[in-house]
Design a protein around this motif. Sequence first.
Motif, PDB file in Angstrom:
ATOM      1  N   UNK A   1     113.727  46.083 -17.496  1.00 56.59           N
ATOM      2  CA  UNK A   1     114.971  45.838 -18.221  1.00 56.59           C
ATOM      3  C   UNK A   1     115.355  44.366 -18.212  1.00 56.59           C
ATOM      4  N   UNK A   2     114.791  43.590 -17.267  1.00 60.68           N
ATOM      5  CA  UNK A   2     115.047  42.152 -17.234  1.00 60.68           C
ATOM      6  C   UNK A   2     114.036  41.373 -18.061  1.00 60.68           C
ATOM      7  N   UNK A   3     112.760  41.781 -17.995  1.00 57.31           N
ATOM      8  CA  UNK A   3     111.686  40.993 -18.615  1.00 57.31           C
ATOM      9  C   UNK A   3     110.958  41.741 -19.729  1.00 57.31           C
ATOM     10  N   UNK A   4     111.418  42.958 -20.025  1.00 53.86           N
ATOM     11  CA  UNK A   4     110.800  43.786 -21.067  1.00 53.86           C
ATOM     12  C   UNK A   4     109.373  44.195 -20.729  1.00 53.86           C
ATOM     13  N   UNK A   5     108.985  44.030 -19.483  1.00 50.93           N
ATOM     14  CA  UNK A   5     107.637  44.429 -19.073  1.00 50.93           C
ATOM     15  C   UNK A   5     107.591  44.465 -17.558  1.00 50.93           C
ATOM     16  N   UNK A   6     106.614  45.184 -17.038  1.00 49.79           N
ATOM     17  CA  UNK A   6     106.377  45.185 -15.596  1.00 49.79           C
ATOM     18  C   UNK A   6     105.512  43.988 -15.259  1.00 49.79           C
ATOM     19  N   UNK A   7     105.999  43.173 -14.356  1.00 49.62           N
ATOM     20  CA  UNK A   7     105.245  41.984 -13.956  1.00 49.62           C
ATOM     21  C   UNK A   7     104.314  42.390 -12.816  1.00 49.62           C
ATOM     22  N   UNK A   8     103.112  42.789 -13.175  1.00 48.76           N
ATOM     23  CA  UNK A   8     102.201  43.403 -12.220  1.00 48.76           C
ATOM     24  C   UNK A   8     101.789  42.439 -11.118  1.00 48.76           C
ATOM     25  N   UNK A   9     101.319  41.267 -11.485  1.00 47.15           N
ATOM     26  CA  UNK A   9     100.803  40.325 -10.478  1.00 47.15           C
ATOM     27  C   UNK A   9     101.888  39.879  -9.494  1.00 47.15           C
ATOM     28  N   UNK A  10     103.071  39.443  -9.967  1.00 42.02           N
ATOM     29  CA  UNK A  10     104.108  39.050  -8.999  1.00 42.02           C
ATOM     30  C   UNK A  10     104.551  40.193  -8.093  1.00 42.02           C
TER      31      UNK A  10
ATOM     32  N   UNK B   1     100.338  51.508  -6.036  1.00 46.21           N
ATOM     33  CA  UNK B   1      99.351  51.124  -7.037  1.00 46.21           C
ATOM     34  C   UNK B   1      99.484  51.975  -8.294  1.00 46.21           C
ATOM     35  N   UNK B   2      99.553  53.298  -8.103  1.00 48.01           N
ATOM     36  CA  UNK B   2      99.653  54.197  -9.258  1.00 48.01           C
ATOM     37  C   UNK B   2     100.968  53.987  -9.993  1.00 48.01           C
ATOM     38  N   UNK B   3     102.072  53.853  -9.250  1.00 45.18           N
ATOM     39  CA  UNK B   3     103.378  53.678  -9.894  1.00 45.18           C
ATOM     40  C   UNK B   3     103.438  52.354 -10.650  1.00 45.18           C
ATOM     41  N   UNK B   4     102.909  51.311 -10.061  1.00 41.19           N
ATOM     42  CA  UNK B   4     102.931  49.998 -10.708  1.00 41.19           C
ATOM     43  C   UNK B   4     102.197  50.036 -12.045  1.00 41.19           C
ATOM     44  N   UNK B   5     100.992  50.587 -12.016  1.00 38.98           N
ATOM     45  CA  UNK B   5     100.207  50.646 -13.250  1.00 38.98           C
ATOM     46  C   UNK B   5     100.779  51.681 -14.216  1.00 38.98           C
ATOM     47  N   UNK B   6     101.254  52.805 -13.681  1.00 42.17           N
ATOM     48  CA  UNK B   6     101.782  53.860 -14.535  1.00 42.17           C
ATOM     49  C   UNK B   6     103.044  53.455 -15.261  1.00 42.17           C
ATOM     50  N   UNK B   7     103.990  52.865 -14.550  1.00 44.06           N
ATOM     51  CA  UNK B   7     105.233  52.431 -15.199  1.00 44.06           C
ATOM     52  C   UNK B   7     104.946  51.323 -16.203  1.00 44.06           C
ATOM     53  N   UNK B   8     104.023  50.432 -15.857  1.00 48.66           N
ATOM     54  CA  UNK B   8     103.661  49.375 -16.807  1.00 48.66           C
ATOM     55  C   UNK B   8     103.100  49.972 -18.092  1.00 48.66           C
ATOM     56  N   UNK B   9     102.251  50.985 -17.962  1.00 48.23           N
ATOM     57  CA  UNK B   9     101.664  51.619 -19.142  1.00 48.23           C
ATOM     58  C   UNK B   9     102.720  52.348 -19.968  1.00 48.23           C
ATOM     59  N   UNK B  10     103.573  53.130 -19.299  1.00 51.46           N
ATOM     60  CA  UNK B  10     104.610  53.877 -20.016  1.00 51.46           C
ATOM     61  C   UNK B  10     105.587  52.919 -20.682  1.00 51.46           C
ATOM     62  N   UNK B  11     105.943  51.849 -19.990  1.00 49.98           N
ATOM     63  CA  UNK B  11     106.870  50.883 -20.568  1.00 49.98           C
ATOM     64  C   UNK B  11     106.279  50.238 -21.814  1.00 49.98           C
ATOM     65  N   UNK B  12     104.999  49.891 -21.735  1.00 52.54           N
ATOM     66  CA  UNK B  12     104.370  49.268 -22.887  1.00 52.54           C
ATOM     67  C   UNK B  12     104.261  50.199 -24.071  1.00 52.54           C
TER      68      UNK B  12
END
Length: 703
Positions: free
Chosen positions: A79-88, A171-182
């Motif tokens: 909601x702040x960056x419009x994407x999940x910042x995976x690396x940070x 790991x799963x949540x980070x990648x999963x939320x990033x995918x769903x958000x995108x």
Amino acid sequence: MTVARAVFRLRRSAIVVSPAAAPSEAADTYRHDLDGLRGVAIVLVVAFHVWFGRVSGGVDVFLVLTGFFFTRSLLRGVESHRAVRIAPTARRLARRLLPALVTVLAAVAAATVLLRPFTQWTEIAAQTLASLLYYQNWRLALSWSDYLAADPSVSPLQHLWSMAVQGQFYLVALLGVALVAGVSGRLAGPGALRPVLAIILAVLAVASFGYAAHGTSVHQGWNYYDSVARAWELLAGALLAVAAPWLSPPRFVRSLSAALGTAAVLTCGWLINGADAFPGPAALVPVGAAVALIVAGNNLPRAEQPLPNRLLGTSAAVRLGELAYALYLWHWPVLIFVLAEARSATAGFVDGLGVVAAALVLAYLTNRFIEEPLRSRRAARSLIEPLVRHRRTGQVITALGLAVLTVSVGAQVVTLANPPKATASLDPIHYPGAEALVGGAHTPKARTRPTVYEAPADLAYPARDGCIADWDTRDVITCSYGDAKAEHTVAVVGSSHAEHWVPALDVLGHEHSFRVDVYLKMGCPLTVAAEPMYKGEAIPDCRDWSVEVIDRLGADRPEWVFTTATRPRDDLGDETPADYLDVWNRLAERGLNVLAIRDTPWLRRDGVRYRAIDCLAQHGDRISCGMPRAAALNTVNPALESAASFPNMFPLDLSDAVCEQDVCAVTEGNILIYHDEHHLTASYSRSLAPELGRQLSSILGWW
């Protein structure tokens, strides 16, 4: 277990509320009460481990909090960056989790070398690597380690299974939320993220809960450590994070939820034996308690929260919450090493206080000098930035991490390159084994075989050949030994304590032309009990397996059934359990004759199991590493009286071929008797063949 603390501060500052968010999102302030909840939960975890030998439910509370805080931080990022910042996000997680973990692993490795026998070093190294790489839960699941029992035979790293579960979730949540958000952002706009994510999480949670419920009834030992079975607890917290903007129940509902949640957290460990029931439906109690407390204080300033939440937000509880991660990491290895040095199954009140005090001091030092200095107060641009600012601490932690990784991997490479091998047939002149006790054979001076290195591989043949059903195998597995083409048959049936007689029977089968068929399952002597148990854990499929085996025996019609007739008692001596008699009745109904062998002694001191090879590696000898015969066996075989009522039962007792008059030593006739705490080595089993043959001859009439 308490790594929720490591992630709930990922985004502590105010966030930019997306247009699609509910107005109440702005009120979603930092939750000091959940800090305190974590503090109370860790106190319960430590107390129940140290003094009560039970599971408190604190793990399950932590899992819910982990799901809640981490998912909330990911949503705020979107909601702040419009994407999940995976690396940070991954860098922040590593910076918060690894320094304390590496410190504890290095300390355990050093203590293992200094205090534990070298026969345990390879296994601890393997578990160290599993803990560092977050797959310790799967390693433990494969061995069904008993989390209920804190005693010297338990690994000092066993508790890190929960860290592994949470690490996998991150790991799963980070990648999963990033995918769903995108995907949802492109297809339906940013406002669709929470509804879509809620549906996905709800479906996954229901599926995981059903899987866990099924696992409780069929393979609880595996189920306890299974990430898939545990997932619903984490997903419950994740769902709350998704729904948080809209969760504003009436005040009376909040008050009731807070009161019930607090009561459930405090009483769960007393009401439910979690080791036998979690993460199945019984885990709804601690999970529901955590959910209730999260909801009770949701979207409210601290001053307006219900009284239980305000109490959880006090400085003392919050401070415990800040120490929770480090305290959880330290308390278990401290407890296990203390028990090992004391050679006791329990810590007692005074020693327990010492364990708690030591763990608290270590947790404080870890938090103060390792966690806090390396935790950036703003979003760091690299993993090494805080290490540069605190160069000395960073260098030490990095060196420790590399050392732990190198030693752990190196130990595994050495083990894989030089695995222990089963001992080949031994010369009976130099290695008379059991014949030194019952046949009067001379025992010349010779090196004990198998050695402490060879012993773990000197297994009975079915275990070596995959001919014994493991904990999670319901199918009946059969194999044949001895003379496979012979007409005469003996069926070896039951658990691994029937199995370890197979090498002796195999020798006799070849000598006297009979076939040895095996029907075996780990931890499962034949039973028709409604709720069979092993090591304090239910093994429900044991009964179904046993019933099928009894029916198979009725159809296959072996001439003789060979199975165990006794078990050790919890205190002293041995007994014939009542459910064994029910099995004998079933076999009699099918007209089957039974060779009922008295079980061999199980190595234990004051209720604590120990391995002969560990004792010998610590400079013990064959006598000091053994146990008094009176502690292991009754004066008279307890199966004799019970078997007298069954004309189909023929008791066998080879105790005099395993134990001397006053002691059950760990070696006889230059052969090591046990490859672990209570199973015969194949080498010693083979040496029992002459005496077993003498006793069988008059019963079978085949030679």
